[in-house]
Design a protein around this motif. Structure first.
Motif, PDB file in Angstrom:
ATOM      1  N   ARG A  36       0.732  -1.250  -0.024  1.00  0.00           N
ATOM      2  CA  ARG A  36      -0.043   0.063   0.108  1.00  0.00           C
ATOM      3  C   ARG A  36       0.914   1.327   0.021  1.00  0.00           C
ATOM      4  O   ARG A  36       0.695   2.329  -0.658  1.00  0.00           O
ATOM      5  CB  ARG A  36      -0.896  -0.021   1.262  1.00  0.00           C
ATOM      6  N   SER A  37       1.960   1.195   0.611  1.00  0.00           N
ATOM      7  CA  SER A  37       2.801   2.358   0.882  1.00  0.00           C
ATOM      8  C   SER A  37       3.293   2.695  -0.445  1.00  0.00           C
ATOM      9  O   SER A  37       3.591   3.847  -0.932  1.00  0.00           O
ATOM     10  CB  SER A  37       3.870   2.217   1.782  1.00  0.00           C
ATOM     11  N   GLU A  86       0.494   4.103  -2.560  1.00  0.00           N
ATOM     12  CA  GLU A  86       0.229   5.364  -2.129  1.00  0.00           C
ATOM     13  C   GLU A  86       1.404   6.635  -2.725  1.00  0.00           C
ATOM     14  O   GLU A  86       1.190   7.591  -3.034  1.00  0.00           O
ATOM     15  CB  GLU A  86       0.099   5.720  -0.762  1.00  0.00           C
ATOM     16  N   ARG A 116       0.677   9.849  -5.108  1.00  0.00           N
ATOM     17  CA  ARG A 116       1.117  10.959  -4.762  1.00  0.00           C
ATOM     18  C   ARG A 116       1.937  11.741  -5.853  1.00  0.00           C
ATOM     19  O   ARG A 116       1.526  13.058  -6.282  1.00  0.00           O
ATOM     20  CB  ARG A 116       1.846  11.166  -3.454  1.00  0.00           C
ATOM     21  N   ARG A 120      -5.879  10.936  -6.768  1.00  0.00           N
ATOM     22  CA  ARG A 120      -6.689  10.468  -5.463  1.00  0.00           C
ATOM     23  C   ARG A 120      -7.731   9.486  -5.834  1.00  0.00           C
ATOM     24  O   ARG A 120      -8.212   9.621  -6.715  1.00  0.00           O
ATOM     25  CB  ARG A 120      -7.386  11.607  -4.691  1.00  0.00           C
TER      26      ARG A 120
END
Length: 300
Positions: free
Chosen positions: A206-207, A210, A214, A219
Motif C-alpha cells: 500500500r505504501s 500511495e 502522490r 486520489r
C-alpha cells in the motif's frame, strides 16, 4: 535455563495460564507451578502477574520469551543436524509468508513435501511486514517470506538477516466492465474513477502504491480494505472496484474475465527471505534452496 524450563515457561505463555499449559504438556499443575517458581528464583525476577484466572507476563517475562524460543529452536536444529547424516527424516518446519510471496513459494512447498514427506510444515500468514518481522525476531518461525520496498535497506532491519530477490511490478486489475480502450501500460495519472481495494495502511504494497499516486497527484476512493490479497481480486471480478496486484494474481483474475494493465511508471516490490542470524535446520536449508529457485537469483 534448561530445555525443560524453557519448554514449560513457553507453554504457560502460549496457553495463557497454568491449567491449560499443564494439560497441553500432560503434566500435573503443581509440577508445572514448581518449575515456574524455580525458574523465577534462578532468574531473581517474577515472570508472570496473576490477572483473574490467567497469567500475564511481567517485563522480565517478556524479555525471556525470545531467548526461550531460540533455546528450543537451537536444540531442535542441533538434533536435526546430527540426524542429517541419515537424511531429513522428520520434525517440523515453521514458515511465515505474506500473501503475495506465499503464492510464489507454493511450488517450493509442494516440492519439499514430495522430497521430505516426513517433515510437517506449519505455515503462518501474517498480513503485515511488521507482524512477520516481529514473529521472526520472537522465534515463532524459522523462515519468513515478505515484500520489501526498493528504498528499504535490508541490512538496516535489526535482529534478522534478509535476502532480497529481483523486484517485480504490481499490475492494475479492473472489473470486466471497465473500458477496454484504456492504454497498456496505463499512466498512473490516467487511472479510471473506480473505487479501489487496498491492503491495510502500513503494508509495504500500500505504501508503494500511495507513493506513486502522490507523485502523479492522483486520489482514489477506497471501496474495501482487506489483508487478503486474493479477496481483492475476487471482489474486482464482482465489479466492486479495482486493485493493485502481483502479476500472478492479475493473470489469475484475467483468466476469469478481469481487465489488467501494466502501470506507467512501474510500481515495484521485492520479495525477500527473512531468517534469524543463527544456523538453519537442515529442513529449513533445504526449503530455502527450493524457494530460491522459485524466486530467482538473490540480489543481496
Amino acid at each position: 535455563m534448561e530445555f525443560r524450563q524453557a519448554e514449560q515457561f513457553l507453554a504457560v505463555v502460549e496457553n495463557g495460564g497454568l491449567a491449560h499449559a499443564a494439560a497441553a504438556l500432560h503434566l500435573a499443575q503443581p509440577s508445572l507451578s514448581q518449575t515456574i517458581r524455580t525458574l523465577e528464583r534462578e532468574l531473581k525476577a517474577p515472570l508472570f502477574h496473576r490477572v483473574g484466572r490467567g497469567l500475564v507476563l511481567t517485563s522480565a517475562g517478556e524479555a525471556l520469551v525470545e531467548p526461550a524460543r531460540q533455546l528450543l529452536r537451537d536444540l531442535a536444529t542441533a538434533r536435526a543436524s546430527v540426524a542429517e547424516v541419515a537424511g531429513i527424516r522428520g520434525g517440523q518446519l515453521d514458515i511465515a509468508a505474506m500473501g503475495g510471496p506465499l503464492e510464489l513459494i507454493l511450488p517450493a512447498v509442494g516440492a519439499f513435501r514430495r522430497q521430505h514427506p516426513e517433515v510437517f510444515i506449519r505455515l503462518e500468514n501474517p498480513s503485515m511486514e511488521s507482524e512477520l518481522l516481529h514473529q521472526m525476531r520472537q522465534g515463532h518461525s524459522e523462515l519468513g517470506f515478505a515484500t520489501l520496498l526498493p528504498e528499504v535497506d535490508p541490512h538496516q532491519l535489526p535482529g534478522v538477516e534478509v535476502t532480497t530477490f529481483p523486484p517485480s511490478p504490481l499490475m492494475l486489475v479492473l472489473p470486466p466492465s471497465a473500458d477496454h480502450a484504456l492504454p497498456d501500460p496505463l499512466p498512473i495519472g490516467q487511472l479510471p474513477d473506480i473505487p479501489t481495494m487496498a491492503v491495510p495502511g502500513g503494508a509495504y504494497a500500500r505504501s508503494a502504491v500511495e507513493t506513486a499516486l502522490r507523485k502523479a497527484r492522483v486520489r482514489t476512493r477506497l471501496a474495501v480494505v482487506t489483508a487478503h490479497r486474493n479477496t481483492q481480486t475476487s471482489l474486482v471480478l464482482r465489479g466492486i472496484g479495482m486493485a493493485f496486484a502481483t502479476r500472478k494474481q492479475a493473470l489469475w483474475a484475467q483468466e476469469r474475465g478481469a481487465l489488467i494493465r501494466h502501470l506507467d511508471p512501474a510500481v515495484t516490490l521485492s520479495t525477500c527471505a527473512v531468517r534469524r542470524p543463527v544456523p538453519l535446520s537442515p529442513a529449513a536449508r533445504a526449503f530455502l534452496s527450493l524457494a530460491t529457485e522459485c524466486l530467482g537469483d538473490p540480489t543481496s
